[in-house]
Design an enzyme around this catalytic site. Structure first.
Site, short mmCIF file in Angstrom:
data_model
loop_
_atom_site.label_atom_id
_atom_site.label_comp_id
_atom_site.label_asym_id
_atom_site.label_seq_id
_atom_site.Cartn_x
_atom_site.Cartn_y
_atom_site.Cartn_z
N CYS A 2 0.85 -1.17 0.00
CA CYS A 2 0.00 0.00 0.00
C CYS A 2 0.90 1.24 0.00
O CYS A 2 2.03 1.20 0.46
CB CYS A 2 -0.94 0.08 1.20
N ARG A 27 2.78 0.49 -5.46
CA ARG A 27 2.71 -0.21 -4.17
C ARG A 27 1.39 -0.95 -3.98
O ARG A 27 1.20 -1.61 -2.95
CB ARG A 27 2.91 0.79 -3.03
N TRP A 72 -3.14 -2.42 -1.58
CA TRP A 72 -2.93 -3.80 -1.99
C TRP A 72 -3.51 -4.62 -0.85
O TRP A 72 -2.99 -4.62 0.27
CB TRP A 72 -1.44 -4.09 -2.19
N ASN A 96 -0.32 1.62 6.12
CA ASN A 96 0.42 0.62 5.34
C ASN A 96 1.10 -0.31 6.34
O ASN A 96 1.78 0.16 7.25
CB ASN A 96 1.46 1.34 4.46
N GLY A 97 0.90 -1.61 6.15
CA GLY A 97 1.51 -2.58 7.08
C GLY A 97 0.48 -3.62 7.46
O GLY A 97 -0.56 -3.75 6.80
N GLU A 459 13.28 -17.71 -13.36
CA GLU A 459 12.90 -16.32 -13.62
C GLU A 459 11.95 -16.24 -14.83
O GLU A 459 10.97 -15.49 -14.81
CB GLU A 459 14.16 -15.46 -13.83
N LYS A 463 8.22 -14.69 -14.62
CA LYS A 463 7.83 -13.55 -15.48
C LYS A 463 6.55 -13.88 -16.25
O LYS A 463 5.63 -13.08 -16.31
CB LYS A 463 8.98 -13.25 -16.42
N GLU A 466 3.44 -14.05 -13.90
CA GLU A 466 2.91 -12.81 -13.32
C GLU A 466 2.25 -11.90 -14.34
O GLU A 466 1.32 -11.17 -13.98
CB GLU A 466 3.96 -12.06 -12.46
N HIS A 482 11.60 -37.05 -12.61
CA HIS A 482 11.28 -37.47 -11.24
C HIS A 482 9.89 -37.02 -10.80
O HIS A 482 9.62 -36.95 -9.61
CB HIS A 482 12.35 -36.95 -10.27
N LYS A 582 4.33 -3.59 -6.84
CA LYS A 582 5.77 -3.53 -7.13
C LYS A 582 6.60 -3.68 -5.88
O LYS A 582 7.65 -4.32 -5.90
CB LYS A 582 6.07 -2.18 -7.80
C1 AGP Z 1 9.27 -9.59 -10.12
O1 AGP Z 1 8.85 -9.50 -11.43
C2 AGP Z 1 8.29 -9.42 -9.08
N1 AGP Z 1 7.50 -8.28 -9.26
C3 AGP Z 1 8.75 -9.72 -7.67
O2 AGP Z 1 9.10 -11.07 -7.65
C4 AGP Z 1 9.91 -8.90 -7.07
O3 AGP Z 1 11.10 -9.21 -7.72
C5 AGP Z 1 9.99 -9.22 -5.57
O4 AGP Z 1 8.81 -8.82 -4.95
C6 AGP Z 1 11.18 -8.58 -4.89
O5 AGP Z 1 11.14 -7.19 -4.98
P1 AGP Z 1 12.40 -6.33 -4.61
O6 AGP Z 1 13.46 -6.65 -5.63
O7 AGP Z 1 11.96 -4.92 -4.69
O8 AGP Z 1 12.85 -6.74 -3.25
#
Ligand code: AGP
Length: 587
Positions: A2, A27, A72, A96-97, A459, A463, A466, A482, A582
């Site tokens: 948030c 956020r 969020w 926020n929290g 990765e 990607k 998400e 396996h 983010k």
């Molecule tokens: C990546 O595409 C994501 N949005 C997410 O995994 C991100 O990398 C993760 O939340 C860590 O964020 P940071 O690098 O700001 O710590």
């Protein structure tokens, strides 16, 4: 998570808060709201969905002091009633929290006859502060804070006064000193261009913010001083610069990120060496994409320096048996520098005596303040929720750290200096459209590789998930037989990354196993023999030739493009995927 923002000044508070919220939307973006103090009365507007939905209401609001929030969801679904601000009695708050003991607090308040209008943990704050108020808002907020378990960046107003009271514990609050106005915010982007000086609150700090002053104090109300810094935040880019999405723009910025990260590394060397040399064990940590970069970093340090290394998700690392920290050093990888799991893992290790090195894109973040050394990733602002260029910068930074610890005479640095051209080649030459179509028509997409290619496979999978919402996973190619092989049929797609000559034959064996079960296959490779072997049996993506250890830079460029194209084909918004944010500042 948030984003919160407060404004106290001579101008229109609603407009200032709205602008700040747009810059904090990374956020969280499932709902938003703001409150302004108009002639001593608090007026609140809220909306489910993006911040821009508040725009239509701004013209009806005229106060000079206010607070805002972009959400969020943690407790309670995204809805108007769960959107902040929350009001009870004469008190209005944004938070926020996570209030971990909210259920206990709420049941006591319910027993006292309070009526709640949301399912959030945050609403208890408004109830408690309203009850504790006896003429001084700050002391009511302190009394409330004393009862809380969890984390909070809290802004609060009470009817009758143009004043905001802020409280901070384990979630960021930054105060901004403007011309005839003052701000509070979760982060710097919302303050860029608004105020020349900023101050970062510490855990346990409180502040009174009005148009004419900012007063920071401890829980006894005693004024305390905190360092005031120049506000170096660049105003956020207002458009994707001709690109249809930030994700596409930003993945094209990977070459520049690597180039600038190499340049910046010079100024980070001394402190990084001091924090890491002599370590008998190095732990790398991070979350999501940053963790995937940490996995590659672990391989670099082990391979080049022979130092035993572990890579662990930050959220797991914190809860392992108390680590032996004597000669252990921690490398915390985080784009935002605010990810709660990563920050708390770093805090724990530091308290146990380990030296902490941050690899981060955010020079004024929580992680930089607690680390012994900071290695800067020079990605600039990354707006898209999906990390792209920051991953490339992290890979480059970790490679340079390994080179530094090895005592590289410049050879390894030269290799990284050539990487921007290789990434550019990958972005220009890779034809990903057919594969993106294949992804969009698949029931599941699996990414497979070995060793460093496995780190990239994870990765690539994250990607795609998400931004396209397609199910799938990343696996070590050798693990396929396996268990995962049971998932394979003609509706699944397996994407193999094969860039290591030494392991090519083994990975190719796994490709054959999938083809034998009628699974669809794509192979990303820069090895001629592999290309030849699967030419007419799989979709082949040719990557530029490059050093095995820098291959994550080129394979990730192709996989980021793949995720982007697939998302667009499927009609998703790659910049703001559903359910995500983010910066993840809750544990
Ligand atoms: C990546 O595409 C994501 N949005 C997410 O995994 C991100 O990398 C993760 O939340 C860590 O964020 P940071 O690098 O700001 O710590």
């Amino acid at each position: 998570m948030c984003g919160i923002i407060g404004y106290a000044g001579g101008g229109n508070a609603a407009a200032a808060i709205y602008k700040g919220l747009l810059n904090l939307e990374y956020r969280g973006y499932d709902s938003a709201g703001l409150a302004v103090m108009e002639n001593g009365k608090c007026r609140v507007v809220k909306s489910c969905g993006r911040v821009e939905k508040l725009n239509a209401s701004l013209q009806f609001l005229s106060g000079n002091t206010g607070i805002g929030h972009t959400r969020w969801a943690t407790h309670g679904k995204p809805s108007n009633s769960n959107a902040h601000p929350h009001t009870y009695g004469k008190v209005t708050i944004v938070h926020n929290g996570i209030i971990e003991n909210y259920a206990e607090l709420k049941s006591k308040l319910l027993a006292e006859g309070d009526v709640f209008s949301s399912d959030t943990d945050s609403e208890v704050l408004a109830h408690l502060i309203d009850k504790f108020y006896d003429g001084n808002l700050l002391s009511a907020v302190v009394k409330c804070a004393d009862m809380l378990k969890g984390s909070y960046a809290l802004l609060c107003m009470r009817e009758g006064k143009d004043e905001i009271v802020a409280a901070k514990y384990r979630s960021p609050v930054i105060l901004g000193y403007g011309e005839g106005c003052n701000y509070c915010s979760s982060d710097l982007p919302a303050l860029a261009g608004n105020c020349g000086r900023v101050c970062v609150l510490e855990d346990g700090d409180f502040a009174e913010v009005t148009a004419s002053y900012i007063r920071i104090c401890d829980r006894t109300g005693k004024e305390i001083s905190r360092e005031i810094l120049p506000n170096l935040a660049e105003p956020a880019e207002l458009s994707a610069g001709g690109f249809p999405h930030y994700m596409l723009k930003e993945l094209w910025e990977a070459p520049a990120t690597v180039k600038n990260t190499v340049k910046l590394f010079e100024s980070c060397k001394t402190s990084a060496l001091a924090a890491l040399s002599g370590a008998e064990r190095i732990i790398l940590t991070g979350c999501g994409t940053a963790y995937h970069a940490a996995l590659a970093g672990k391989r670099y340090i082990e391979e080049f320096c022979g130092i035993p290394c572990e890579a662990e998700y930050a959220g797991e690392l914190r809860y392992k048996t108390t680590p032996e920290c004597g000669k252990t050093a921690l490398i915390a990888v985080t784009q935002s520098g605010e990810t709660a799991d990563t920050v708390e893992a770093a805090r724990l290790f530091k308290s146990l005596g380990a030296k902490v090195t941050a690899v981060t894109n955010s020079p004024h973040s929580a992680i930089t303040r607690l680390s012994d050394a900071v290695v800067r990733v020079a990605a600039g602002t990354e707006v898209c929720v999906a990390a792209t260029k920051s991953y490339s910068g992290q890979i480059a930074a970790l490679y340079l750290i390994a080179a530094l610890l090895k005592g590289d005479d410049g050879e390894m640095t030269k290799k990284v200096e050539k990487a921007p051209d290789l990434i550019l080649n990958a972005l220009q030459q890779v034809d990903i459209y057919t594969l993106a179509e294949m992804c969009s028509n698949s029931r599941g997409v699996y990414f497979l590789g070995r060793d460093i290619d496995y780190a990239v496979a994870l990765e690539g999978s994250l990607k795609l998930k998400e931004v396209s919402y397609l199910p799938g996973s990343g696996y070590p190619a050798g693990e396929l037989k396996h268990g995962t092989l049971a998932l394979i049929d003609e509706k699944t797609l397996s994407v193999f990354i094969i860039t290591d000559e030494k392991l090519a034959a083994k990975s190719s064996g796994a490709v054959e196993q999938v083809l034998a079960r009628r699974g669809k296959v794509a192979v990303l490779t820069n090895i001629d023999g592999v290309r030849g072997a699967f030419e007419n049996r799989a979709e082949i993506i040719t990557l530029p030739e490059c050093d095995k250890f820098l291959s994550p830079l080129v394979s990730a460029a192709a996989l980021q493009l793949l995720a982007y194209r697939t998302a667009v084909i499927m009609g998703r918004d790659p910049d703001k995927p559903r359910n995500l944010a983010k910066s993840v500042t809750v544990e």
